[in-house]
Structures are given as C-alpha cells and as structure tokens.
Design a protein around this motif. Structure first.
Motif: not given
Length: 403
Positions: A356-367, A371-379
């Motif tokens: 849901a956070e990626m759908a809103l284009a929010h930044k991840q909670a921490s750097t 760094a580890y979340q390379r996918s945008d979970l498009f599917g």
C-alpha cells in the motif's frame, strides 16, 4: 612559530564536519552544514570582532588563503580595516560597491547558482515567493552585511505561530542566502538566521506550536456512494478526479499526465522522477476502470491526457477542488482520497503494508528498507489497485460498469 599553519592541504580535503578550523593568526576554514568550505579571516578593531571572507575553497587553496590573510594583517598593522580597504579597491575597479549587495540581489544570485540542483519549477517558485512575501519587505533593499538578528525576527515573528511551517522554511532560506553571502565575502560575522544556539533561544520550537492539519478525507465506506454522485458529473475535470482516485496519485501528477507516459497495451503509467514528490520514477498499474477512463479521453489532445480544451494545456491544480465544491462536498479534499485508500487497504485487505505504501509512492520507513527493497512490487500493486477500483464502483449500476 608554534600554533601557526596548523592545517595542511590533505587535512583540509579530509574535513567533513561543519565548523571553523583554525590555521593560526586569524585564518580559519569555515565548513557549513551543507559542507561548503570557505576561508575567513578573524580580526578585531576597536574591540569589535570581524570576519572577512577570503573566498570558497574551490577557488582559493590553502596557500592562497594564507597570502590573503597575511595581506590583511599588514593592513591591520597600519591600523587599516582590511575589509573596508577591499571594498574601496573593488568600488574603484568596478565603479560599484560589489560588497554592498542587497539581500534581494543575493536572493537572485543564490537561486541562479542552485536552481539546477532543484527538482522542479515549483520548488523554485516557492523560494522566490516566500522570500519576496515575508523577507524582502523588511530588509530586501538593505546591504546584506547590515542584516541583523532583530531584522530577521521582524520577518519571522508575525507568522511564526500562525504559519509555522512556512515560517520555518523561510528561516532556513534566509539562513542559506546569508550563508552564501558570507562565503562570497558580501557579509561577515555569524549568521543571524541560524537556529542552533541562536534563534532557538528567541522563538518557540516549531514542533511545539505547529498544528498538524490532516487533509479532510472521506470514510472508505462512503466511497461507493460518492462515485454514484461523481458518475453523474460530465466534463474532463470529473474524469480527472476519477483517474486520480483510482490511481491514488497526487493532484499535479494526474493533471500533468502525458500520453507519452502511458502504455495502454501494457497497462502501465510511468510518472518520471521530475514530476514526483520524492524525485523517483513511479510506475502505476492501469486497471480496468482506469483503461475505460483513458480510452474515453483518447483523441482530445495529442499531448495532455486531461487538457483544458479552451487553452490547449492542462487545467490548474484547483480544478478538482472546484468540482468537489460544485458537488457540495466541502467536507473532503482531493488529497484525502489517498488517506481513504490507505485506511481501506489496512482494514479491508490482507496486502502487506509496504504494498500500500508503494502504491502511494511513499518512501520506505528507513534507508535500510530502501536499500534492500529493490522491487516496486508492481504485480502485487496491480492486484491491490484492481480491488480498490472494484470497491469504488461497487454501487454503480452493473450496466454502467460493463460499458
């Protein structure tokens, strides 16, 4: 002599913390919070402390800075103020007093030097507008070297409690312009707009007085009824609002959407980084309801998805807010639909928070997460957005949904 020439070229290059680093005999390397390095010469006349800018490190190396400091000391030995002497020399050469630049002139030069690093025209306009509205009336025409703490407070105090966020940004912008002016040699002394150890003693902390105002949002349970009302509205503004809600994007991202960003065959809309809030490219899956919306708009304009047909360019950003008022929905905002989506996703679905956070284009909670979340979970976002659009139109007549 002991205590003289403490710095070396390699040491100067290695310094990465803000502060003043003495070389001896009044010469200092000054490092700002943004790690801009410059040389200053500290001296006293009539028991009053002065700081004379000798130029930025990128233009003046250590050896040259020592020569300039030595020249300044020779003036002092003859009871001549080196800063005033320099001003007189430049005045004679150029016919103007280069070191009597006004604050407004420094604003123009600061923006010109930094705008290439800013991500949007909107950011540039915010700088210009805030300084012109709140700072320039108080000291814009004054020589930048004469700006004091009292003058900075005159600009900040009237809005500090009632427009706290604006005032806080204004203070930072004044500080940056004055810092730039010091590095360039247009002023001397401490920065009167600095917060730490200075204005924090004179003004309440913004966090203590700022009133957090959330965008009024519609309860997600009422989205279906809202769409029944929106479905009766005609015009491009109504279709733009539908699109914005379905894609949970921001107002400007929707209204400035271009056909070249949209791939109907692959069902994806790619918003370039220069148009997103976080400056990063954002892919949005196009679900059935969005495709229907877009297909109805094809051919209206070769570039803009939601054109103002009278002007041949996008609508202003208030057009959807105006539509909400026309619908007598003074209780909600366009941005508030993003909040409704976020609450719906948390309460009505089993999708993980990060989807849901990626759908809103929010930044991840921490750097670390970033760094580890390379996918945008498009599917996974595609499935989530299909569920969201289904929820939005669930109260529309079936025939209308299947058109």
């Amino acid at each position: 002599m002991p205590g003289i020439e403490k710095l070396s070229a390699s040491k100067v290059a290695r310094i990465t913390k803000p502060g003043k680093y003495g070389d001896g005999n009044g010469l200092y390397l000054q490092v700002t919070k943004t790690l801009v390095k410059s040389w200053v010469f500290r001296y006293q006349i009539d028991n009053k402390e002065h700081y004379m800018g000798l130029g930025p490190l990128r233009l003046v190396n250590l050896k040259e800075a020592r020569k300039k400091a030595h020249k300044a000391r020779t003036y002092l030995a003859s009871k001549i103020d080196p800063l005033r002497e320099r001003q007189m020399i430049i005045s004679k050469k150029k016919g103007i007093d280069e070191y009597d630049k006004t604050f407004d002139e420094c604003i123009i030069e600061y923006i010109e030097h930094h705008k290439s690093g800013w991500k949007s025209i909107k950011h540039l306009k915010q700088w210009e507008s805030s300084l012109a509205t709140y700072a320039s009336p108080h000291f814009g025409k004054m020589p930048v070297r004469e700006i004091s703490t009292a003058l900075v407070l005159q600009a900040l105090k009237p809005i500090w409690a009632i427009k706290t966020e604006t005032a806080s940004r204004l203070r930072e912008r004044i500080e940056r312009v004055l810092s730039w002016a010091s590095v360039c040699g247009y002023r001397e002394g401490n920065n009167p707009a600095r917060w730490d150890g200075h204005l924090e003693e004179l003004l309440p902390k913004p966090a203590r007085i700022k009133i957090i105002r959330h965008h009024p949002s519609i309860p997600y349970q009422e989205i279906g009824e809202f769409f029944r009302q929106l479905n009766t509205e005609e015009g491009i503004a109504a279709r733009a609002l539908e699109f914005t809600i379905f894609t949970v994007c921001r107002t400007s991202e929707a209204l400035y959407a271009r056909w070249q960003e949209i791939d109907l065959a692959r069902r994806v809309w790619v918003i370039p980084g220069e148009r997103t809030k976080n400056g990063r490219m954002h892919r949005i899956p196009l679900v059935d309801a969005v495709l229907k919306n877009l297909n109805a708009l094809k051919g209206l304009h070769p570039e803009w998805v939601f054109p103002n047909l009278k002007r041949g360019k996008p609508f202003c950003e208030s057009v959807m807010s105006v539509l909400l008022r026309k619908m007598n929905r003074h209780d909600i905002t366009v941005h508030g639909f993003r909040s409704a989506f976020r609450v719906w996703a948390a309460e009505m679905t089993n999708f993980p928070r990060e989807v849901a956070e990626m759908a809103l284009a929010h930044k991840q909670a921490s750097t670390v997460e970033q760094a580890y979340q390379r996918s945008d979970l498009f599917g996974r976002r595609q499935a989530l957005m299909q569920n969201w659009s289904d929820w939005c139109v669930r109260d529309l007549p079936t025939t209308n949904q299947e058109e």
